[in-house]
Design a protein around this motif. Structure first.
Motif, PDB file in Angstrom:
ATOM      1  N   VAL A   6      -4.623   6.105 -10.295  1.00 38.15           N
ATOM      2  CA  VAL A   6      -5.984   5.667 -10.618  1.00 38.15           C
ATOM      3  C   VAL A   6      -6.988   6.539  -9.860  1.00 38.15           C
ATOM      4  CG1 VAL A   6      -7.650   3.778 -10.415  1.00 38.15           C
ATOM      5  CG2 VAL A   6      -5.301   3.293 -11.134  1.00 38.15           C
ATOM      6  N   LYS A   7      -6.726   6.756  -8.581  1.00 39.63           N
ATOM      7  CA  LYS A   7      -7.609   7.609  -7.780  1.00 39.63           C
ATOM      8  C   LYS A   7      -7.679   9.013  -8.371  1.00 39.63           C
ATOM      9  CE  LYS A   7      -7.002   5.377  -3.302  1.00 39.63           C
ATOM     10  NZ  LYS A   7      -6.594   5.570  -1.912  1.00 39.63           N
ATOM     11  N   ALA A   8      -6.539   9.559  -8.752  1.00 38.54           N
ATOM     12  CA  ALA A   8      -6.494  10.919  -9.311  1.00 38.54           C
ATOM     13  C   ALA A   8      -7.271  11.006 -10.622  1.00 38.54           C
ATOM     14  CB  ALA A   8      -5.046  11.356  -9.511  1.00 38.54           C
ATOM     15  N   VAL A  19     -12.702   7.132  -3.324  1.00 36.35           N
ATOM     16  CA  VAL A  19     -12.197   6.062  -4.183  1.00 36.35           C
ATOM     17  C   VAL A  19     -11.289   5.151  -3.378  1.00 36.35           C
ATOM     18  CG1 VAL A  19     -10.919   5.505  -6.293  1.00 36.35           C
ATOM     19  CG2 VAL A  19     -12.219   7.654  -6.160  1.00 36.35           C
ATOM     20  N   GLU A  20     -11.549   3.849  -3.466  1.00 35.44           N
ATOM     21  CA  GLU A  20     -10.670   2.845  -2.863  1.00 35.44           C
ATOM     22  C   GLU A  20     -10.231   1.887  -3.964  1.00 35.44           C
ATOM     23  OE1 GLU A  20     -12.388   0.934   0.574  1.00 35.44           O
ATOM     24  OE2 GLU A  20     -13.064   2.859   1.391  1.00 35.44           O
ATOM     25  N   VAL A  21      -8.919   1.667  -4.067  1.00 42.82           N
ATOM     26  CA  VAL A  21      -8.362   0.799  -5.098  1.00 42.82           C
ATOM     27  C   VAL A  21      -7.603  -0.329  -4.417  1.00 42.82           C
ATOM     28  CG1 VAL A  21      -6.845   0.658  -7.120  1.00 42.82           C
ATOM     29  CG2 VAL A  21      -8.084   2.792  -6.639  1.00 42.82           C
ATOM     30  N   ASN A  22      -7.916  -1.565  -4.816  1.00 42.70           N
ATOM     31  CA  ASN A  22      -7.219  -2.734  -4.281  1.00 42.70           C
ATOM     32  C   ASN A  22      -6.701  -3.586  -5.423  1.00 42.70           C
ATOM     33  OD1 ASN A  22      -7.754  -2.486  -1.340  1.00 42.70           O
ATOM     34  ND2 ASN A  22      -9.867  -2.510  -2.053  1.00 42.70           N
ATOM     35  N   ASP A  23      -5.560  -4.204  -5.206  1.00 46.85           N
ATOM     36  CA  ASP A  23      -4.925  -5.094  -6.169  1.00 46.85           C
ATOM     37  C   ASP A  23      -5.501  -6.494  -5.970  1.00 46.85           C
ATOM     38  OD1 ASP A  23      -3.231  -6.569  -7.769  1.00 46.85           O
ATOM     39  OD2 ASP A  23      -1.394  -5.755  -6.910  1.00 46.85           O
ATOM     40  N   MET A  24      -6.111  -7.062  -6.994  1.00 49.16           N
ATOM     41  CA  MET A  24      -6.751  -8.381  -6.870  1.00 49.16           C
ATOM     42  C   MET A  24      -5.772  -9.542  -7.019  1.00 49.16           C
ATOM     43  SD  MET A  24     -10.506  -7.927  -8.683  1.00 49.16           S
ATOM     44  CE  MET A  24      -9.901  -7.958 -10.355  1.00 49.16           C
ATOM     45  N   THR A  25      -4.653  -9.328  -7.703  1.00 48.62           N
ATOM     46  CA  THR A  25      -3.784 -10.459  -8.027  1.00 48.62           C
ATOM     47  C   THR A  25      -2.333 -10.310  -7.569  1.00 48.62           C
ATOM     48  OG1 THR A  25      -3.232  -9.511 -10.178  1.00 48.62           O
ATOM     49  CG2 THR A  25      -5.143 -10.999 -10.090  1.00 48.62           C
ATOM     50  N   ASP A  29      -2.191  -4.890 -11.944  1.00 46.61           N
ATOM     51  CA  ASP A  29      -2.886  -4.591 -13.194  1.00 46.61           C
ATOM     52  C   ASP A  29      -4.308  -5.168 -13.231  1.00 46.61           C
ATOM     53  OD1 ASP A  29      -2.219  -7.255 -13.492  1.00 46.61           O
ATOM     54  OD2 ASP A  29      -1.390  -7.033 -15.500  1.00 46.61           O
ATOM     55  N   HIS A  30      -4.717  -5.839 -12.152  1.00 44.73           N
ATOM     56  CA  HIS A  30      -6.096  -6.316 -11.969  1.00 44.73           C
ATOM     57  C   HIS A  30      -6.615  -5.618 -10.717  1.00 44.73           C
ATOM     58  CE1 HIS A  30      -4.608  -9.447 -14.627  1.00 44.73           C
ATOM     59  NE2 HIS A  30      -5.842  -9.904 -14.778  1.00 44.73           N
ATOM     60  N   LEU A  31      -7.492  -4.644 -10.911  1.00 48.09           N
ATOM     61  CA  LEU A  31      -7.873  -3.776  -9.803  1.00 48.09           C
ATOM     62  C   LEU A  31      -9.338  -3.935  -9.414  1.00 48.09           C
ATOM     63  CD1 LEU A  31      -6.106  -0.508 -11.009  1.00 48.09           C
ATOM     64  CD2 LEU A  31      -5.183  -2.334  -9.566  1.00 48.09           C
ATOM     65  N   ASP A  32      -9.581  -3.891  -8.129  1.00 52.16           N
ATOM     66  CA  ASP A  32     -10.915  -3.840  -7.551  1.00 52.16           C
ATOM     67  C   ASP A  32     -11.091  -2.399  -7.080  1.00 52.16           C
ATOM     68  OD1 ASP A  32     -13.370  -4.588  -6.328  1.00 52.16           O
ATOM     69  OD2 ASP A  32     -12.331  -4.863  -4.424  1.00 52.16           O
ATOM     70  N   ILE A  33     -12.036  -1.670  -7.668  1.00 50.58           N
ATOM     71  CA  ILE A  33     -12.184  -0.248  -7.378  1.00 50.58           C
ATOM     72  C   ILE A  33     -13.604   0.026  -6.876  1.00 50.58           C
ATOM     73  CG2 ILE A  33     -11.965   2.096  -8.286  1.00 50.58           C
ATOM     74  CD1 ILE A  33     -10.326   0.909 -10.627  1.00 50.58           C
ATOM     75  N   MET A  34     -13.686   0.681  -5.721  1.00 46.92           N
ATOM     76  CA  MET A  34     -14.972   1.137  -5.212  1.00 46.92           C
ATOM     77  C   MET A  34     -14.997   2.657  -5.304  1.00 46.92           C
ATOM     78  SD  MET A  34     -16.936   0.653  -1.569  1.00 46.92           S
ATOM     79  CE  MET A  34     -15.854   1.730  -0.626  1.00 46.92           C
ATOM     80  N   ILE A  35     -16.050   3.177  -5.933  1.00 48.21           N
ATOM     81  CA  ILE A  35     -16.204   4.612  -6.080  1.00 48.21           C
ATOM     82  C   ILE A  35     -17.559   5.013  -5.515  1.00 48.21           C
ATOM     83  CG2 ILE A  35     -16.211   6.584  -7.672  1.00 48.21           C
ATOM     84  CD1 ILE A  35     -15.071   3.426  -9.147  1.00 48.21           C
ATOM     85  N   ILE A  64      -3.535  -1.142 -17.240  1.00 46.32           N
ATOM     86  CA  ILE A  64      -4.468  -1.912 -16.423  1.00 46.32           C
ATOM     87  C   ILE A  64      -5.080  -2.995 -17.297  1.00 46.32           C
ATOM     88  CG2 ILE A  64      -6.570  -1.836 -15.022  1.00 46.32           C
ATOM     89  CD1 ILE A  64      -6.009   1.166 -14.591  1.00 46.32           C
ATOM     90  N   HIS A  65      -5.033  -4.227 -16.818  1.00 42.77           N
ATOM     91  CA  HIS A  65      -5.570  -5.331 -17.604  1.00 42.77           C
ATOM     92  C   HIS A  65      -7.059  -5.540 -17.331  1.00 42.77           C
ATOM     93  CE1 HIS A  65      -5.628  -9.041 -19.849  1.00 42.77           C
ATOM     94  NE2 HIS A  65      -6.198  -9.634 -18.819  1.00 42.77           N
ATOM     95  N   ALA A  66      -7.461  -5.438 -16.063  1.00 42.73           N
ATOM     96  CA  ALA A  66      -8.857  -5.711 -15.709  1.00 42.73           C
ATOM     97  C   ALA A  66      -9.258  -4.884 -14.492  1.00 42.73           C
ATOM     98  CB  ALA A  66      -9.036  -7.190 -15.408  1.00 42.73           C
TER      99      ALA A  66
END
Length: 85
Positions: A6-8, A19-25, A29-35, A64-66
């Motif tokens: 995802v970052k790439a 880019v920071e990617v975190n798994d919400m669930t 497949d439910h990602l919290d992404i800060m760019i 990715i679902h959400a």
């Protein structure tokens, strides 16, 4: 999809991005992404999110679902006191 993928994908379109990617669930497949990218300067929030969604659209169809996006430029991140990892 691995978070590094995802970052790439995001960095392929926004090379200066932090880019920071975190798994919400816990299902990856439910990602919290800060760019944080200076390519967002002067753009409305919806335009910033559209830039990111365009980069992720193929992955969103299959893996990715959400996503929850947080986008800003580096000056805004600094003003908000956000520590970039």
């Amino acid at each position: 999809m691995a978070f590094e993928n995802v970052k790439a994908l995001i960095k392929s379109g926004l090379p200066d991005a932090h880019v920071e990617v975190n798994d919400m669930t816990g299902t990856a497949d439910h990602l919290d992404i800060m760019i944080v990218s200076d390519q967002f300067k002067g753009k409305m929030l919806i335009a910033q999110h559209q830039m990111v969604m365009d980069l992720l659209k193929e992955s969103l169809k299959a893996e990715i679902h959400a996503v929850q996006l947080k986008t800003m430029d580096f000056a805004t991140a600094e003003k908000r006191g956000i520590q970039l990892k």
